[in-house]
Design a protein around this motif. Structure first.
Motif, mmCIF file in Angstrom:
data_model
loop_
_atom_site.group_PDB
_atom_site.id
_atom_site.type_symbol
_atom_site.label_atom_id
_atom_site.label_comp_id
_atom_site.label_asym_id
_atom_site.label_seq_id
_atom_site.Cartn_x
_atom_site.Cartn_y
_atom_site.Cartn_z
ATOM 1 N N TYR A 1 32.281 41.682 36.069
ATOM 2 C CA TYR A 1 33.094 42.236 37.150
ATOM 3 C C TYR A 1 33.558 43.646 36.822
ATOM 4 C CZ TYR A 1 33.488 38.047 39.974
ATOM 5 O OH TYR A 1 33.205 36.988 40.794
ATOM 6 N N ALA B 1 36.463 37.529 44.922
ATOM 7 C CA ALA B 1 37.427 38.650 44.904
ATOM 8 C C ALA B 1 36.786 40.028 45.043
ATOM 9 C CB ALA B 1 38.301 38.622 43.662
ATOM 10 N N LEU C 1 41.676 45.834 40.303
ATOM 11 C CA LEU C 1 40.590 44.905 39.955
ATOM 12 C C LEU C 1 39.976 45.271 38.607
ATOM 13 C CD1 LEU C 1 38.614 44.455 43.293
ATOM 14 C CD2 LEU C 1 39.740 42.674 41.990
ATOM 15 N N ASN D 1 40.214 42.790 35.296
ATOM 16 C CA ASN D 1 39.013 42.237 34.656
ATOM 17 C C ASN D 1 38.838 42.735 33.233
ATOM 18 O OD1 ASN D 1 37.531 40.398 36.535
ATOM 19 N ND2 ASN D 1 37.896 42.138 37.883
#
Lengths: 548, 162
Positions: free
Chosen positions: A146, A273, A450, A454
């Motif tokens: 990710y 997501a 994000l 991650n």
């Protein structure tokens, strides 16, 4: 399987109650998507209580109507006013708004509408045919992958910089920084709050987005007295119509872009997501890179409208694949749908499609049918919405500024969000004046949290940083990021230079490496094709170099 | 070497980075395992500092563009250029400042009416049009949010007393 699909189709299409509910849902979604600050998620959440008295299929079909309608509703506001109604419409603004300004509002809206439709259709077909197989792709992703995917998405900053890479990167980094303000999601520690309690919640995405795009754009529009008193569109007298036929022809001529963007949308939708806010930007960037008219992007290029709109509707299909096949909600909307299913004592999971085939395919068919409602309703509502272009700019600006304030307040019911919108509106206005592109900043704000989350997860699981390059998907995205960063130099390079000749074949060969590492037969075949094609180009281009 | 708008912006950005980097040292470390809360912002700020420095060097190396002594920097021109934008800023600040007293309905109507009139002109006919537009547009949106979507918009002390 065919008979189950036909039964599911009949349960949706032959039931007037379900069709009626979908009609209302789609209309509500279009309205929700068009109101700045009112998100699709809010629309679906508000629909949830109404579904308690419905059957599972009816409830989900209604929610899907809101979902699909909301995605396409965003295109009306983003094209006509320059305000992306939802984060998934951000990239549509880049070319949709200039296309409207250039005097083609009917075509711009037609392109957006039909790209949404075709993107959704492609996604629906894939959904019905390959749901269980595709769902397992999402399970291969860990935080390393990710993080690398987000790094790849962030490299788009370079191509969104509009000729000034330094300013574009600064804008992107300012966006990333803005996303760090407030409580850190991992440790719950306050950062850069300077003692203000309001700052602890951080800057919500929508007020920042509306401030940067809408507020600054509206201020620019009313800057000049003469321009402020003229309408958005100067065509007086004639009624502006949505150019359906021409839009469809243009989209079908650009079928490669349509399919590529739809596949990007489906792929991003499968990843939990990730969602429409990433897919529309990724699709836009790939369309720009692949287009022979790259210099037209940002000025009203057709491909720049087709790509994000096809991708964001296709993303909805991808998210549904994950929810139905594995019971993993990819975003808030699918999480609410999952809740709706649970209310009816139905729990999606890996065996859901086998256990409840009628319901599962019913949902897929409802997603398919919702797109027809969306086209019908949009075609009608767009004509009304087009009247907006006849209103003098200063009237439009004054009313929209107030609407933005109301919409932004409704997001969390806090006045602080309106101040955030105002603050970023002022920043956006002056950044524009100083020649900074705003799109990279938005990208930074969207992806910043994000990326950090991650990275924290990845380093929390293991200290081994080599995992970022030893995991195939992570390596794939990092290589894509490197290729993406070098791309603008390839565009600038003269065609007969060694660099320009080797860029594409070497990129293909390099990208095959992670695909080989993934090991599955299909990916091995794709990797082999990439290597062979790359080697062929390499041979041809090096031999032409020798001869010259 | 010349000083232009970009030079000033780059210096401002460097100052901003300096303040924020200094502030990042105050971020608490709860001592949990894994990435520290200050790690990611520090990376972003370091990169931002480097890019600001690049912008500073590039702007100083540039010859003539964006020179601050250009015609655009004349105070009168600057005032005229930013007049309407300044009105919007001021009106919005007033709207937000009085939101607690006026509420979203009255405040919204007054904001739209004020902005329309300042930007559009003070003729009687226009003022009548502006008042109709402001009441209808804000009234509709307020009704949608209040009655349709059940969002409790700021009521304001005036309506509360009423």
């Amino acid at each position: 399987m065919i008979d189950v699909i036909l039964q599911a189709f009949a349960s949706i299409v032959l039931d007037p109650v379900t069709l009626g509910l979908m009609f209302v849902g789609t209309l509500a979604g279009i309205l929700a998507g068009a109101i700045p600050g009112f998100t699709i998620a809010m629309g679906v959440i508000l629909t949830l209580p109404f579904t308690f008295g419905m059957t599972a299929v009816q409830g989900l079909a209604t929610m899907l109507g809101v979902f699909v309608g909301g995605f396409s509703g965003g295109l009306m506001s983003c094209m006509l006013t320059g305000i992306p109604g939802t984060p998934s419409s951000v990239a549509t603004t880049f070319d949709g708004f200039p296309l409207v300004r250039s005097g083609r509002p009917g075509l711009a809206l037609g392109l957006g509408l039909w790209s949404s439709f075709f993107g959704g259709m492609i996604s629906a077909v894939i959904l019905v045919a390959l749901a269980p197989q595709l769902a397992f792709l999402g399970l291969e992703f860990g935080p390393w992958d990710y993080f690398s995917l987000i790094i790849f998405a962030l490299t788009i900053t370079v191509s969104l910089s509009g000729g000034n890479i330094t300013k574009g990167l600064i804008a992107g980094l300012l966006g990333l920084f803005a996303a760090t303000v407030g409580e850190d999601e991992i440790n719950g520690v306050a950062r850069f709050t300077f003692g203000f309690d309001e700052f602890k919640q951080g800057f919500a995405f929508l007020p920042v987005l509306i401030g940067l795009f809408a507020f600054s754009q509206l201020l620019t529009d009313v800057e000049d007295d003469k321009r402020a008193k003229s309408p958005l569109m100067s065509q007086s007298g004639s009624v502006v119509k949505v150019e359906h036929r021409q839009a469809i022809l243009i989209i079908l001529k650009r079928w490669v872009n349509l399919f590529r963007s739809s596949f990007i949308g489906i792929f991003t939708g499968i990843l939990p997501a990730a969602g429409g806010s990433i897919s529309n930007i990724l699709a836009y960037d790939q369309a720009k890179k692949a287009s022979p008219n790259r210099s037209n992007f940002g000025k009203g290029e057709y491909d720049g409208v087709i790509a994000p709109e096809a991708a964001n509707n296709a993303t909805a299909g991808g998210a549904l694949i994950m929810m139905m096949a594995l019971g993993i909600p990819g975003d808030i909307v699918t999480a609410v749908m999952l809740g709706a299913l649970m209310i009816h004592n139905i729990i999606p999971g890996p065996t859901f499609i086998q256990d409840e085939p009628l319901l599962a395919y019913g949902v897929f068919i409802a997603f398919f049918v919702a797109h027809f409602f969306m086209v019908g309703l949009q075609a009608f509502s767009l004509r009304i919405f087009l009247l907006v272009t006849k209103i003098p700019m200063y009237v439009l600006a004054s009313v929209i500024l107030a609407y933005c304030a109301i919409g932004v307040f409704a997001l969390h019911n806090v006045v602080f969000d309106i101040w955030v919108m105002f603050f970023f509106g002022v920043i956006g206005y002056f950044m524009k004046k100083l020649g900074f592109p705003l799109a990279p900043m938005i990208l930074g704000v969207v992806l910043g949290k994000l990326a950090e989350l991650n990275l924290a997860r990845a380093t929390g699981i293991s200290d081994d940083m080599l995992l970022f390059i030893s995991r195939p998907w992570s390596l794939f995205f990092l290589l894509m990021a490197v290729i993406s960063v070098i791309f603008p130099f390839y565009q600038e390079a003269k065609k007969d230079t060694l660099f320009a000749k080797l860029y594409v074949p070497i990129s293909m060969i390099i990208l095959s490496l992670p695909l080989f590492l993934m090991g599955s037969p299909v990916r091995m075949i794709v990797a082999t094709i990439l290597v062979l094609t790359g080697a062929y180009f390499l041979y041809k281009r090096t031999s032409s170099l020798k001869t010259t | 070497m010349s000083i232009n708008k970009d030079t000033i912006v780059a210096i401002f950005l460097l100052l901003f980075c300096g303040i924020m980097i200094n502030s990042s040292f105050d971020i608490e470390d709860p001592g949990y395992q894994g990435m520290k809360a200050s790690f990611w912002p520090s990376i972003v700020l370091c990169l931002l500092s480097v890019m600001s420095l690049v912008m500073l060097i590039k702007s100083m190396a540039a010859t003539t563009d964006n020179n601050i002594n250009s015609e655009n920097s004349n105070p009168q021109n600057v005032f005229l250029k930013f007049k309407n934008a300044s009105i919007c800023f001021l009106m919005f600040i007033l709207f937000l400042g009085f939101l607690d007293y006026l509420g979203m309905l009255i405040g919204g109507v007054l904001f739209v009416f004020g902005l329309l009139t300042f930007l559009g002109g003070f003729e009687i006919k226009k003022i009548i049009n502006h008042s109709i537009i402001s009441v209808i547009t804000i009234g509709i949106m307020w009704s949608i949010f209040t009655f349709g979507l059940k969002v409790i918009l700021p009521e304001g002390e005036i309506l509360r007393i009423w």
